[in-house]
Design an enzyme around this catalytic site. Structure first.
Site, PDB file in Angstrom:
ATOM      1  N   HIS A  18       0.834  -1.196   0.000  1.00  0.00           N
ATOM      2  CA  HIS A  18       0.000   0.000   0.000  1.00  0.00           C
ATOM      3  C   HIS A  18       0.871   1.250   0.000  1.00  0.00           C
ATOM      4  O   HIS A  18       2.045   1.212   0.377  1.00  0.00           O
ATOM      5  CB  HIS A  18      -0.924   0.025   1.224  1.00  0.00           C
ATOM      6  CG  HIS A  18      -1.885  -1.119   1.275  1.00  0.00           C
ATOM      7  ND1 HIS A  18      -2.949  -1.219   0.422  1.00  0.00           N
ATOM      8  CD2 HIS A  18      -1.938  -2.214   2.087  1.00  0.00           C
ATOM      9  CE1 HIS A  18      -3.633  -2.324   0.685  1.00  0.00           C
ATOM     10  NE2 HIS A  18      -3.023  -2.950   1.695  1.00  0.00           N
TER      11      HIS A  18
ATOM     12  N   ASP B 167      -1.248   8.563  -2.114  1.00  0.00           N
ATOM     13  CA  ASP B 167      -1.099   9.687  -3.043  1.00  0.00           C
ATOM     14  C   ASP B 167      -2.025  10.777  -2.540  1.00  0.00           C
ATOM     15  O   ASP B 167      -3.243  10.635  -2.559  1.00  0.00           O
ATOM     16  CB  ASP B 167      -1.488   9.225  -4.456  1.00  0.00           C
ATOM     17  CG  ASP B 167      -1.688  10.379  -5.440  1.00  0.00           C
ATOM     18  OD1 ASP B 167      -1.431  11.547  -5.083  1.00  0.00           O
ATOM     19  OD2 ASP B 167      -2.129  10.110  -6.571  1.00  0.00           O
TER      20      ASP B 167
ATOM     21  N   GLU C 237     -28.265  25.290  -5.555  1.00  0.00           N
ATOM     22  CA  GLU C 237     -29.149  24.180  -5.201  1.00  0.00           C
ATOM     23  C   GLU C 237     -28.402  22.849  -5.232  1.00  0.00           C
ATOM     24  O   GLU C 237     -28.571  21.998  -4.362  1.00  0.00           O
ATOM     25  CB  GLU C 237     -30.357  24.131  -6.141  1.00  0.00           C
ATOM     26  CG  GLU C 237     -29.977  24.065  -7.615  1.00  0.00           C
ATOM     27  CD  GLU C 237     -31.191  23.933  -8.512  1.00  0.00           C
ATOM     28  OE1 GLU C 237     -32.201  23.384  -8.071  1.00  0.00           O
ATOM     29  OE2 GLU C 237     -31.104  24.385  -9.680  1.00  0.00           O
ATOM     30  N   THR C 238     -27.569  22.674  -6.244  1.00  0.00           N
ATOM     31  CA  THR C 238     -26.776  21.462  -6.434  1.00  0.00           C
ATOM     32  C   THR C 238     -25.444  21.890  -7.023  1.00  0.00           C
ATOM     33  O   THR C 238     -25.385  22.850  -7.785  1.00  0.00           O
ATOM     34  CB  THR C 238     -27.481  20.485  -7.401  1.00  0.00           C
ATOM     35  OG1 THR C 238     -28.775  20.169  -6.883  1.00  0.00           O
ATOM     36  CG2 THR C 238     -26.688  19.198  -7.576  1.00  0.00           C
TER      37      THR C 238
ATOM     38  N   HIS D 221     -26.297  17.596  -2.916  1.00  0.00           N
ATOM     39  CA  HIS D 221     -27.513  18.409  -2.811  1.00  0.00           C
ATOM     40  C   HIS D 221     -28.112  18.187  -1.429  1.00  0.00           C
ATOM     41  O   HIS D 221     -28.169  17.053  -0.939  1.00  0.00           O
ATOM     42  CB  HIS D 221     -28.518  17.993  -3.894  1.00  0.00           C
ATOM     43  CG  HIS D 221     -29.857  18.659  -3.774  1.00  0.00           C
ATOM     44  ND1 HIS D 221     -30.108  19.910  -4.290  1.00  0.00           N
ATOM     45  CD2 HIS D 221     -31.020  18.249  -3.195  1.00  0.00           C
ATOM     46  CE1 HIS D 221     -31.369  20.235  -4.051  1.00  0.00           C
ATOM     47  NE2 HIS D 221     -31.941  19.244  -3.376  1.00  0.00           N
TER      48      HIS D 221
ATOM     49  N   HIS E  21      -7.648  -0.800  -5.607  1.00  0.00           N
ATOM     50  CA  HIS E  21      -7.558  -0.342  -4.223  1.00  0.00           C
ATOM     51  C   HIS E  21      -8.521   0.814  -3.962  1.00  0.00           C
ATOM     52  O   HIS E  21      -9.141   0.878  -2.897  1.00  0.00           O
ATOM     53  CB  HIS E  21      -6.119   0.077  -3.900  1.00  0.00           C
ATOM     54  CG  HIS E  21      -5.196  -1.072  -3.676  1.00  0.00           C
ATOM     55  ND1 HIS E  21      -4.235  -1.077  -2.681  1.00  0.00           N
ATOM     56  CD2 HIS E  21      -5.076  -2.262  -4.309  1.00  0.00           C
ATOM     57  CE1 HIS E  21      -3.558  -2.221  -2.715  1.00  0.00           C
ATOM     58  NE2 HIS E  21      -4.054  -2.946  -3.709  1.00  0.00           N
TER      59      HIS E  21
ATOM     60  N   HIS F 254     -27.471  13.941  -6.227  1.00  0.00           N
ATOM     61  CA  HIS F 254     -28.720  14.234  -6.924  1.00  0.00           C
ATOM     62  C   HIS F 254     -28.823  13.589  -8.305  1.00  0.00           C
ATOM     63  O   HIS F 254     -29.602  14.042  -9.146  1.00  0.00           O
ATOM     64  CB  HIS F 254     -29.004  15.729  -7.013  1.00  0.00           C
ATOM     65  CG  HIS F 254     -30.485  16.045  -7.019  1.00  0.00           C
ATOM     66  ND1 HIS F 254     -31.309  15.727  -8.068  1.00  0.00           N
ATOM     67  CD2 HIS F 254     -31.277  16.616  -6.087  1.00  0.00           C
ATOM     68  CE1 HIS F 254     -32.540  16.110  -7.810  1.00  0.00           C
ATOM     69  NE2 HIS F 254     -32.552  16.651  -6.599  1.00  0.00           N
TER      70      HIS F 254
ATOM     71  N   HIS G  27      -3.487  14.402  -3.048  1.00  0.00           N
ATOM     72  CA  HIS G  27      -3.637  15.426  -4.075  1.00  0.00           C
ATOM     73  C   HIS G  27      -3.248  16.818  -3.567  1.00  0.00           C
ATOM     74  O   HIS G  27      -3.081  17.734  -4.370  1.00  0.00           O
ATOM     75  CB  HIS G  27      -5.072  15.440  -4.598  1.00  0.00           C
ATOM     76  CG  HIS G  27      -5.424  14.252  -5.438  1.00  0.00           C
ATOM     77  ND1 HIS G  27      -6.505  14.223  -6.282  1.00  0.00           N
ATOM     78  CD2 HIS G  27      -4.820  13.037  -5.564  1.00  0.00           C
ATOM     79  CE1 HIS G  27      -6.570  13.043  -6.897  1.00  0.00           C
ATOM     80  NE2 HIS G  27      -5.554  12.312  -6.469  1.00  0.00           N
TER      81      HIS G  27
ATOM     82  N   HIS H 267      -5.566   8.863  -1.817  1.00  0.00           N
ATOM     83  CA  HIS H 267      -5.939   7.483  -2.106  1.00  0.00           C
ATOM     84  C   HIS H 267      -4.684   6.634  -2.260  1.00  0.00           C
ATOM     85  O   HIS H 267      -3.575   7.152  -2.420  1.00  0.00           O
ATOM     86  CB  HIS H 267      -6.807   7.392  -3.371  1.00  0.00           C
ATOM     87  CG  HIS H 267      -6.142   7.891  -4.625  1.00  0.00           C
ATOM     88  ND1 HIS H 267      -5.379   7.089  -5.449  1.00  0.00           N
ATOM     89  CD2 HIS H 267      -6.135   9.133  -5.192  1.00  0.00           C
ATOM     90  CE1 HIS H 267      -4.939   7.797  -6.474  1.00  0.00           C
ATOM     91  NE2 HIS H 267      -5.371   9.046  -6.342  1.00  0.00           N
ATOM     92  N   CYS H 268      -4.882   5.327  -2.212  1.00  0.00           N
ATOM     93  CA  CYS H 268      -3.782   4.394  -2.448  1.00  0.00           C
ATOM     94  C   CYS H 268      -3.529   4.304  -3.945  1.00  0.00           C
ATOM     95  O   CYS H 268      -4.465   4.317  -4.748  1.00  0.00           O
ATOM     96  CB  CYS H 268      -4.124   3.024  -1.882  1.00  0.00           C
ATOM     97  SG  CYS H 268      -2.764   1.835  -1.902  1.00  0.00           S
TER      98      CYS H 268
ATOM     99  N   MET I 295     -10.247   2.699  -0.516  1.00  0.00           N
ATOM    100  CA  MET I 295      -8.981   3.183   0.031  1.00  0.00           C
ATOM    101  C   MET I 295      -8.728   4.623  -0.402  1.00  0.00           C
ATOM    102  O   MET I 295      -7.857   4.916  -1.216  1.00  0.00           O
ATOM    103  CB  MET I 295      -7.831   2.275  -0.394  1.00  0.00           C
ATOM    104  CG  MET I 295      -6.656   2.334   0.567  1.00  0.00           C
ATOM    105  SD  MET I 295      -5.469   1.023   0.271  1.00  0.00           S
ATOM    106  CE  MET I 295      -4.337   1.356   1.631  1.00  0.00           C
TER     107      MET I 295
END
Length: 395
Positions: free
Chosen positions: A148, A151, A333-334, A309, A199, A360, A153, A188-189, A204
């Site tokens: 494992h 990463d 709204e969304t 939403h 993964h 939504h 971001h 994430h892995c 993950m």
């Protein structure tokens, strides 16, 4: 039994060398857990602006010059205690994550193997301020079968830390990066090749929020504060079915791999859930608020686009792309969240009642599982909504 090989038979050590070669295509206030069952408290005792010039001066400190603090990570949807506005110099925020390979129940006896950061899907949220350093210890227990890594971001360089954090079962690694960009980001892995999507599809992934040192601001540079915060991690699972249409279960994580990958190729999830299971954020797991409280919602999706939403509410302030350097959008709204990212929204609740927090695409929310609840207490305001006439028979 420990498995020190990836799907292509490459040993962990060989894969690590291959990966590092680049060929693979505090608590900020000290230790503390959330106040209450779900939500974490946030501290707004210092709602003052440092101003851009002071904030940018903070970028020049080096890790060895700074105070070190330990952040106790908590299971989502709770988040660690934190300051809305950073005080003093940047800090080195120490966090620790242990990977658990285990089975979870998605719904009604349907099970899936997951690789879970600190045992939860999604993994816990990390919170720091811009120009802080995050020093992460990643632990891969010897009881696990797979290699494992992580990463992030939010990190700059070296595949987000992926090539510096690859650990075999029975190993741990310490990795540090400077949080140079403010915003919400996923982690994430990403151990290489087909293992990356597998993964991630095993839950993950998680999120990190890097707050501006001067706090969140609107387009007029006014402070945007919040009383509590929640982290919603949306995940898509791909559980195979047998010839009779019943979901299959597997004795080991590796035993599930080939058939899960075949379902993944269809790009059709069997389940799309918030926080690891259908209904995880309903009933006793519901998020809570009071009328007049402002709540920050951080939402992540590592694989697929989604559409957060609040049914009955809005996004008063929304950073749909997760970039706190941008002015927030107002009164949405969304909002659209791209796969592989995290967004943030602040809403001040104005009416009591049960609110649904959903993806939504209503097929994905009500038929696949991407829905949660927010229970809001307070006094009803007839001016905002009222039943003028009760239902009567039509004559």
């Amino acid at each position: 039994m420990e498995n020190n090989h990836l799907d292509n038979g490459t040993s962990i050590d060989e894969n690590r060398r291959h990966f590092i070669g680049g060929s693979v295509g505090a608590s900020l206030l000290g230790a503390g857990v959330a106040a209450g069952l779900l939500s974490s408290s946030v501290t707004a005792s210092t709602l003052v602006s440092h101003g851009p010039s002071k904030a940018h001066r903070m970028a020049h400190y080096k890790a060895e010059q700074l105070e070190r603090v330990t952040q106790d990570l908590v299971p989502p949807p709770a988040v660690p205690k934190h300051e809305l506005v950073a005080t003093g110099k940047p800090k080195v925020v120490e966090v620790r994550m242990t990977v658990e390979e285990k089975q979870i129940e998605l719904e009604n006896g349907t099970k899936a193997w997951v690789c879970a950061f600190n045992g939860s899907v999604p993994g816990p949220m990390i919170i720091c301020h811009q120009y802080d350093y995050v020093e992460l210890t990643l632990v891969n227990p010897k009881t696990n079968m797979l290699a494992h890594n992580i990463d992030l971001h939010a990190a700059t360089g070296a595949l987000g830390g992926g090539e510096l954090t690859l650990v075999a079962p029975g190993e741990e690694v310490v990795f540090r990066f400077k949080a140079s960009k403010a915003g919400t980001f996923i982690y994430h892995c990403a151990p290489g090749g087909v293992m990356i999507p597998w993964h991630v599809a095993m839950g993950m992934h998680g999120a990190i929020m890097v707050l501006p040192r001067e706090g969140l601001r609107d387009s007029d540079n006014n402070m945007i504060s919040y009383d509590k915060a929640y982290y919603i991690g949306e995940a898509d699972f791909y559980v195979p079915k047998d010839p009779k249409g019943k979901y299959k279960a597997y004795d080991t994580v590796m035993g599930s791999m080939n058939e899960v990958l075949e379902v993944m190729k269809s790009l059709t999830p069997s389940h799309i859930v918030f926080n690891g299971a259908v209904g995880a954020l309903t009933g006793r797991g519901s998020m809570t608020a009071k009328v007049g409280e402002s709540v920050l919602f951080v939402h992540s999706q590592a694989n697929r686009d989604t559409r957060p939403h609040i049914i009955g509410g809005h996004g008063d302030y929304v950073w749909a792309a997760g970039n706190f350097a941008d002015s927030p959008q107002r009164d949405l709204e969304t909002w659209m969240l791209a796969g592989g990212s995290a967004c943030a929204a602040v809403y001040t609740f104005r009416q009591p009642g049960l609110y649904a927090y959903v993806n939504h695409n209503l097929i994905e929310s009500f038929l696949k599982g991407a829905a949660g609840h927010i229970k809001v207490d307070g006094e009803w305001d007839d001016d905002l909504m009222v039943q003028v006439k009760k239902p009567t028979a039509i004559v």
